[in-house]
Design a protein around this motif. Structure first.
Motif, PDB file in Angstrom:
ATOM      1  N   ALA A 157       0.824  -1.232   0.000  1.00 13.52           N
ATOM      2  CA  ALA A 157       0.000   0.000   0.000  1.00 13.52           C
ATOM      3  C   ALA A 157       0.851   1.272   0.000  1.00 13.52           C
ATOM      4  CB  ALA A 157      -0.965  -0.014   1.194  1.00 13.52           C
ATOM      5  N   ARG A 208       3.717   2.019   1.229  1.00 18.66           N
ATOM      6  CA  ARG A 208       4.358   2.430   2.488  1.00 18.66           C
ATOM      7  C   ARG A 208       5.884   2.388   2.420  1.00 18.66           C
ATOM      8  NH1 ARG A 208       2.098  -1.369   6.755  1.00 18.66           N
ATOM      9  NH2 ARG A 208       1.718  -2.697   4.947  1.00 18.66           N
ATOM     10  N   LEU A 232      -4.300  -0.494  -3.259  1.00 17.78           N
ATOM     11  CA  LEU A 232      -3.787  -0.400  -1.888  1.00 17.78           C
ATOM     12  C   LEU A 232      -4.310  -1.612  -1.126  1.00 17.78           C
ATOM     13  CD1 LEU A 232      -4.665   3.344  -1.194  1.00 17.78           C
ATOM     14  CD2 LEU A 232      -2.500   2.420  -2.085  1.00 17.78           C
ATOM     15  N   ARG A 236      -4.509   4.989   4.239  1.00 17.63           N
ATOM     16  CA  ARG A 236      -3.682   4.935   3.024  1.00 17.63           C
ATOM     17  C   ARG A 236      -4.293   5.796   1.912  1.00 17.63           C
ATOM     18  NH1 ARG A 236       0.475   5.293   4.338  1.00 17.63           N
ATOM     19  NH2 ARG A 236       1.307   4.861   2.259  1.00 17.63           N
TER      20      ARG A 236
END
Ligand SMILES: Nc1nc2[nH]c(SCC(=O)O)nc2c(=O)[nH]1
Length: 284
Positions: free
Chosen positions: A121, A123, A140, A170
């Motif tokens: 997602a 990150r 995501l 997100r």
């Protein structure tokens, strides 16, 4: 209004459940062929899935199976880019790249990928900016922990609530990075930091994620939970996978990420034909 994803010019219309065919470009356990053989085999497999009726092809070079070890950027690029390039050129389908690395996102879109499918997602460091810069839609997905250790002891106070909150966070991060909400697809992440019980509850209550206002992608194909329920080995999970795909569609998924495209295409045609009928509420 029917949601649609503009995948670098190839539009995926989400008026009915669509099938994302899985193209893994990981070392072929059947042949000791080198990288070239892996690419050739992956391209041939992608073309076959296109012929079976896939609406999108998902190309991944790093196994995110529980316990999987990392692949270097260079190795992942070597595996993924040639396959993305060939499939984008030799089919009219949108091609997605299943990666968490920003460098791979950028290179894959430059090579013709029209969707970024990130199990992390966005990150990873630099991933949000890379995805924003490409301009293509992104998937995501929720994951608890890291692929290496996520299945050790997954635990939740409120599973669906936590998945919902993670995805909402997100989405916000994407919007702050300049990724418009209409470019986002959400995914509960079946099997990523979840026990079979977690996966079953999450599927049954999947439609609670729809209030985030975005299309859902579900990936249950051949996963361990289906094996636990049926007692089938990974190569014998076709029937369970088709059942899971139809259930995910019933509970709101509009993209189904599967290995067995032909079978799932037919099953979802039945789903769509029935879903087109008036519901009991309408008849009353
Ligand atoms: N978006 C999305 N991408 C995925 N990539 C994999 S790899 C593990 C496997 O296929 O068993 N699973 C998923 C999934 O569930 N959703």
């Amino acid at each position: 209004l029917t949601p649609q994803l503009d995948c670098a010019g190839r539009v995926l219309v989400l008026d009915r459940p669509r099938v994302m065919g899985i193209v893994n470009v990981t070392p072929d356990s059947f042949s000791d062929g080198g990288a070239h053989d892996n690419v050739e085999a992956a391209v041939a497999h992608g073309l076959r899935l296109a012929a079976e009726g896939a609406d999108i092809l998902d190309v991944g070079g790093e196994s995110t199976r529980p316990g999987a070890d990392e692949v270097t950027v260079e190795e992942e690029l070597r595996r993924v880019i040639p396959v993305v390039e060939r499939l984008a050129r030799e089919t009219a389908l949108p091609v997605s790249v299943d990666t968490s690395k920003p460098e791979v996102m950028r290179a894959a879109v430059a090579a013709g990928a029209g969707l970024i499918n990130d199990v992390y997602a966005l990150r990873r460091e630099g991933a949000l900016d890379a995805a924003a810069a490409t301009g293509v839609p992104v998937v995501l997905m929720h994951m608890q922990g890291e692929p290496r250790s996520m299945q050790a002891a997954p635990a939740y106070d409120d599973l669906v609530g936590e998945v919902h909150r993670f995805l909402a966070e997100r989405i916000f991060a994407c919007e702050m990075a300049g990724i418009a909400k209409k470019r986002i697809v959400l995914d509960p992440g079946y099997g990523f930091g979840k026990t079979t019980a977690h996966n079953l509850l999450l599927l049954r209550q999947q439609s609670r994620l729809l209030d985030l206002g975005l299309p859902l992608l579900a990936g249950l194909s051949r996963k361990r939970s289906l094996g636990e329920i049926t007692g089938r080995e990974v190569g014998e999970r076709l029937h369970a996978s088709v059942a899971a795909a139809v259930l995910a569609a019933e509970y709101g998924a509009r993209i189904l990420r599967v290995h067995d495209v032909a079978a799932t295409v037919d099953a979802l045609k039945v789903w769509a034909a029935v879903a087109a009928q008036p519901s009991p509420k309408a008849a009353a």
